[in-house]
Design an enzyme around this catalytic site. Sequence first.
Site: not given
Ligand code: ZN
Length: 383
Positions: A75, A140
Amino acid sequence: MNASNPLQSETLKLSLQLLRQPSVTPIDHNCQNIMAERLAKHGFEIENMRFEDVDNLWARRGSEGPLFCFAGHTDVVPTGNLEAWGSDPFQPEIRDGKLYGRGSADMKTALAAMVVATERFVSKYPNHKGSIAYLITSDEEGPSINGTVKVIETLEARQEKITWCLVGEPSSTTHLGDIVKNGRRGSLNANLTIKGKQGHVAYPHLAINPIHIASKAIAELCDTVWDHGNEYFPATTFQISNINSGTGATNVVPGTLNTLFNFRYSTEVTAEELKARTLEILDRHGLDYDIEWTLSGLPFLTPVGELVNAAKHAIEKVTGRETQLSTSGGTSDGRFIAPTGAQVLELGVLNATIHQINEHVNVDDLEPLAEIYEEILVQLLAN
Ligand code: ZN
């Protein structure tokens, strides 16, 4: 690689493929499949671990220990104002030796380098020692609830233990490999409300001014030396990020003061100690208050050992550079992996433009990064 023709780079080709996927957190947008398909062809067993709206990939080649794991995320953060970009953030473009695109530094080029390094390594050492794994998430950059944390819980439940974990976060500062992160500071947040009594500024004896009574305690918090750090960590820092009080009127003593502050702390103190020392200061100043704490990351540290040494040797061999260990910067998913007992290291491209408009990397850093990753595998798993 032929340095004069970076377009021949396998790492660049896979980077471009991943960068074309608009995988704004928590959307993976097929990135993990692109990686998994290549790994499956090289003997990896693929497990897709989806938790709620988050795709996670666990891929493993081999069943024996020790287990080397590449970790990272597909992501990316939102693009921000598209007009401000020199090219479409999801149509990667090379200009003046730089590859532009959202996720180019954080961290799709590292994902590409991992896959290319792994393919080359297993082709040369099909019967390598131990196992190689991938722990890839797509959350994340978001709340980090259904990503690495959940995968680690799953692995722990079946007693699958990572020995060495290399996180591909962009750790480099000026040159590729100049810095690797072998730990991160802890992060502790507080939301503090100090209570006074509202009144007229002309009648202060009938009011209690929370700004006045809080100011000495706040000054003491700012001046306190929490620790001196240690060999691996800088001293713990205290920073106020917000202070709000007042009604907007010039003649009203406000009733409350609210402040947000954060500790970035070393392994010399614990979150509990920081809380206790903060409360002691507030109490000693006789304040009436409410405080809420949020622990956003425990500190972790991987001392010099097999993984750090393998990375140092690999960086020196490929770039001629002596790397430095650092624990600075924000939190990363390494904080969820380290508590299992794994050695964790972050090593990736330059972080100068991460999360910015016109995020980019040096094209000439991509193949060397793959070579460094491959050399680390050689150091740890070649037989
Ligand atoms: Zn990163």
